[in-house]
Write a protein that holds these residues in place. Structure first.
Motif, mmCIF file in Angstrom:
data_model
loop_
_atom_site.group_PDB
_atom_site.id
_atom_site.type_symbol
_atom_site.label_atom_id
_atom_site.label_comp_id
_atom_site.label_asym_id
_atom_site.label_seq_id
_atom_site.Cartn_x
_atom_site.Cartn_y
_atom_site.Cartn_z
ATOM 1 N N LEU A 174 6.291 -12.025 -4.315
ATOM 2 C CA LEU A 174 6.773 -11.658 -3.003
ATOM 3 C C LEU A 174 6.228 -12.893 -1.868
ATOM 4 O O LEU A 174 6.413 -13.424 -1.007
ATOM 5 N N TYR A 175 4.843 -13.447 -1.589
ATOM 6 C CA TYR A 175 3.837 -14.419 -0.382
ATOM 7 C C TYR A 175 4.965 -15.834 -0.978
ATOM 8 O O TYR A 175 5.035 -16.048 0.086
ATOM 9 N N SER A 176 4.873 -16.052 -1.986
ATOM 10 C CA SER A 176 5.619 -17.441 -2.421
ATOM 11 C C SER A 176 6.825 -17.183 -1.176
ATOM 12 O O SER A 176 7.778 -18.163 -0.817
ATOM 13 N N ALA A 177 7.920 -16.258 -1.858
ATOM 14 C CA ALA A 177 9.482 -15.605 -1.642
ATOM 15 C C ALA A 177 9.497 -16.035 0.667
ATOM 16 O O ALA A 177 10.073 -16.223 0.737
ATOM 17 N N ALA A 178 8.355 -14.887 0.665
ATOM 18 C CA ALA A 178 8.823 -14.932 2.213
ATOM 19 C C ALA A 178 7.988 -15.647 3.063
ATOM 20 O O ALA A 178 8.080 -16.230 3.882
ATOM 21 N N THR A 179 7.047 -17.068 2.259
ATOM 22 C CA THR A 179 7.101 -17.892 2.371
ATOM 23 C C THR A 179 8.035 -19.490 2.757
ATOM 24 O O THR A 179 8.354 -19.453 4.096
ATOM 25 N N LYS A 180 8.805 -18.957 1.514
ATOM 26 C CA LYS A 180 9.511 -20.473 1.567
ATOM 27 C C LYS A 180 10.896 -19.900 2.885
ATOM 28 O O LYS A 180 11.723 -20.475 3.071
ATOM 29 N N MET A 181 11.114 -18.236 3.537
ATOM 30 C CA MET A 181 11.755 -17.891 3.894
ATOM 31 C C MET A 181 11.036 -17.359 5.778
ATOM 32 O O MET A 181 12.126 -17.226 6.331
ATOM 33 N N SER A 182 10.105 -18.061 5.360
ATOM 34 C CA SER A 182 9.301 -17.413 7.152
ATOM 35 C C SER A 182 9.580 -16.061 7.337
ATOM 36 O O SER A 182 9.819 -15.967 8.807
ATOM 37 N N GLN A 183 9.331 -15.543 6.517
ATOM 38 C CA GLN A 183 8.947 -14.324 6.693
ATOM 39 C C GLN A 183 7.889 -12.948 6.541
ATOM 40 O O GLN A 183 7.907 -12.259 6.076
ATOM 41 N N LEU A 184 6.991 -13.768 6.558
ATOM 42 C CA LEU A 184 5.441 -13.731 5.969
ATOM 43 C C LEU A 184 5.440 -12.553 7.091
ATOM 44 O O LEU A 184 4.772 -11.744 6.223
ATOM 45 N N ASP A 185 5.012 -12.655 8.185
ATOM 46 C CA ASP A 185 4.644 -12.042 9.770
ATOM 47 C C ASP A 185 5.427 -10.237 8.894
ATOM 48 O O ASP A 185 5.295 -9.383 9.322
ATOM 49 N N GLN A 186 6.901 -10.237 9.144
ATOM 50 C CA GLN A 186 7.645 -9.155 8.691
ATOM 51 C C GLN A 186 7.378 -8.326 7.560
ATOM 52 O O GLN A 186 7.479 -7.347 8.152
ATOM 53 N N VAL A 187 7.488 -9.521 6.497
ATOM 54 C CA VAL A 187 7.434 -8.526 5.454
ATOM 55 C C VAL A 187 5.642 -7.363 5.224
ATOM 56 O O VAL A 187 5.510 -6.493 5.209
ATOM 57 N N GLU A 188 4.773 -8.347 6.404
ATOM 58 C CA GLU A 188 3.639 -7.659 6.108
ATOM 59 C C GLU A 188 3.842 -6.326 6.848
ATOM 60 O O GLU A 188 2.849 -5.196 6.465
ATOM 61 N N LYS A 189 3.987 -6.367 8.424
ATOM 62 C CA LYS A 189 4.221 -5.648 8.814
ATOM 63 C C LYS A 189 5.353 -4.370 8.602
ATOM 64 O O LYS A 189 5.424 -3.499 8.383
ATOM 65 N N ASP A 190 6.513 -4.941 7.411
ATOM 66 C CA ASP A 190 7.556 -4.402 6.802
ATOM 67 C C ASP A 190 6.198 -3.287 6.210
ATOM 68 O O ASP A 190 6.976 -1.549 5.511
ATOM 69 N N LEU A 191 5.401 -4.024 5.056
ATOM 70 C CA LEU A 191 4.761 -3.450 4.136
ATOM 71 C C LEU A 191 3.806 -2.167 4.601
ATOM 72 O O LEU A 191 3.460 -1.454 4.165
ATOM 73 N N ILE A 192 2.979 -2.532 5.330
ATOM 74 C CA ILE A 192 2.553 -1.743 6.402
ATOM 75 C C ILE A 192 2.960 -0.854 6.562
ATOM 76 O O ILE A 192 1.761 0.291 6.106
ATOM 77 N N ALA A 193 3.815 -0.772 7.250
ATOM 78 C CA ALA A 193 4.875 0.751 7.712
ATOM 79 C C ALA A 193 5.110 1.726 7.076
ATOM 80 O O ALA A 193 4.799 2.684 6.548
ATOM 81 N N LEU A 194 5.004 1.069 5.492
ATOM 82 C CA LEU A 194 5.914 1.715 4.662
ATOM 83 C C LEU A 194 5.196 2.040 3.889
ATOM 84 O O LEU A 194 4.981 3.597 3.370
ATOM 85 N N GLN A 195 3.445 1.344 3.501
ATOM 86 C CA GLN A 195 2.657 2.140 3.083
ATOM 87 C C GLN A 195 2.248 3.408 3.867
ATOM 88 O O GLN A 195 1.920 4.649 3.225
ATOM 89 N N ALA A 196 2.017 3.838 5.133
ATOM 90 C CA ALA A 196 1.487 4.387 5.969
ATOM 91 C C ALA A 196 2.394 6.238 5.513
ATOM 92 O O ALA A 196 1.675 6.850 5.455
ATOM 93 N N THR A 197 3.521 5.591 5.752
ATOM 94 C CA THR A 197 4.507 6.845 5.176
ATOM 95 C C THR A 197 4.363 6.950 4.231
ATOM 96 O O THR A 197 5.074 8.026 3.913
ATOM 97 N N LEU A 198 4.193 6.241 2.800
ATOM 98 C CA LEU A 198 3.699 6.780 1.725
ATOM 99 C C LEU A 198 2.816 7.745 1.509
ATOM 100 O O LEU A 198 2.846 9.350 1.140
ATOM 101 N N LYS A 199 1.790 7.306 2.219
ATOM 102 C CA LYS A 199 0.669 8.189 2.172
ATOM 103 C C LYS A 199 0.587 9.806 2.926
ATOM 104 O O LYS A 199 0.494 10.916 2.839
#
Length: 210
Positions: free
Chosen positions: A41-66
């Protein structure tokens, strides 16, 4: 050989929109299934210039899962059809405006029956992102909360582990079962100075000598 091929397929699938096929090496190497997914995922998000957005998405998703028991049970349920869950997650990703790399990850986890690993994959990705920013993640476990003076002393000692432009990111957790002392995990180092561990060590020595 099969596992290598699957990882290559995973990396290509995650980065299909990125153009280049060469993987981007993460700043820290993680092992296990969660580490492989997070690295791809890190490799893909880097090449797609989406690292910050992906991290933001996953932090929100992890909080929701809890906090969302229904969602958590749906994600970890072994009886829900993989394809149905995959479609549902992709639809949800679109509605929540998740980055394409995030949506791809969720779809792949669903298709491969690995959604129960989602929380661990997110944690692994956050570890990579911390290293990406030059942060050294440290977890401190104590039997009771430390006061401000103790926190300052501990932070000063831990900064000795830093190199160059690295910064320290400390998370604290209270666990009364360790009785006293503390347990510190920083980078790839683990130091157990808890009273509970010392008691066990001395007990084992006494029992061996008896």
């Amino acid at each position: 050989m099969a596992s290598i091929n699957k990882l290559a397929i995973l990396s290509r699938a995650l980065s299909s929109a990125a153009g280049a096929t060469k993987a981007v090496k993460p700043p820290v190497q993680l092992f296990g299934l969660e580490g492989r997914y997070a690295t791809a995922l890190y490799s893909a998000a880097t090449k797609m210039s989406q690292l910050d957005q992906v991290e933001k998405d996953l932090i929100a998703l992890q909080a929701t899962l809890k906090t969302d028991k229904k969602l958590r049970e749906s994600v970890t349920s072994p009886i829900i059809n993989r394809k149905v869950m995959g479609v549902a997650l992709k639809d949800a990703s679109a509605k929540l405006s998740f980055a394409p790399a995030t949506a791809n990850l969720l779809g792949l986890l669903a298709d491969n029956g690995r959604l129960k690993k989602l929380d661990n994959v997110i944690t692994a990705f956050r570890t990579i992102m911390a290293a990406h920013r030059g942060e050294v993640v440290c977890e401190v476990i104590t039997a009771k909360p430390l006061d401000s003076s103790q926190n300052k002393q501990l932070e000063g000692a831990l900064k000795a582990f830093l190199k160059g432009n690295q910064s320290l990111k400390i998370t604290s957790r209270v666990d009364p079962s360790i009785i006293g002392g503390l347990i510190v995990s920083i980078g790839d180092k683990y130091v157990d100075m808890s009273i509970a561990t010392k008691v066990k060590l001395y007990t084992d020595v006494i029992q061996t000598a008896a």
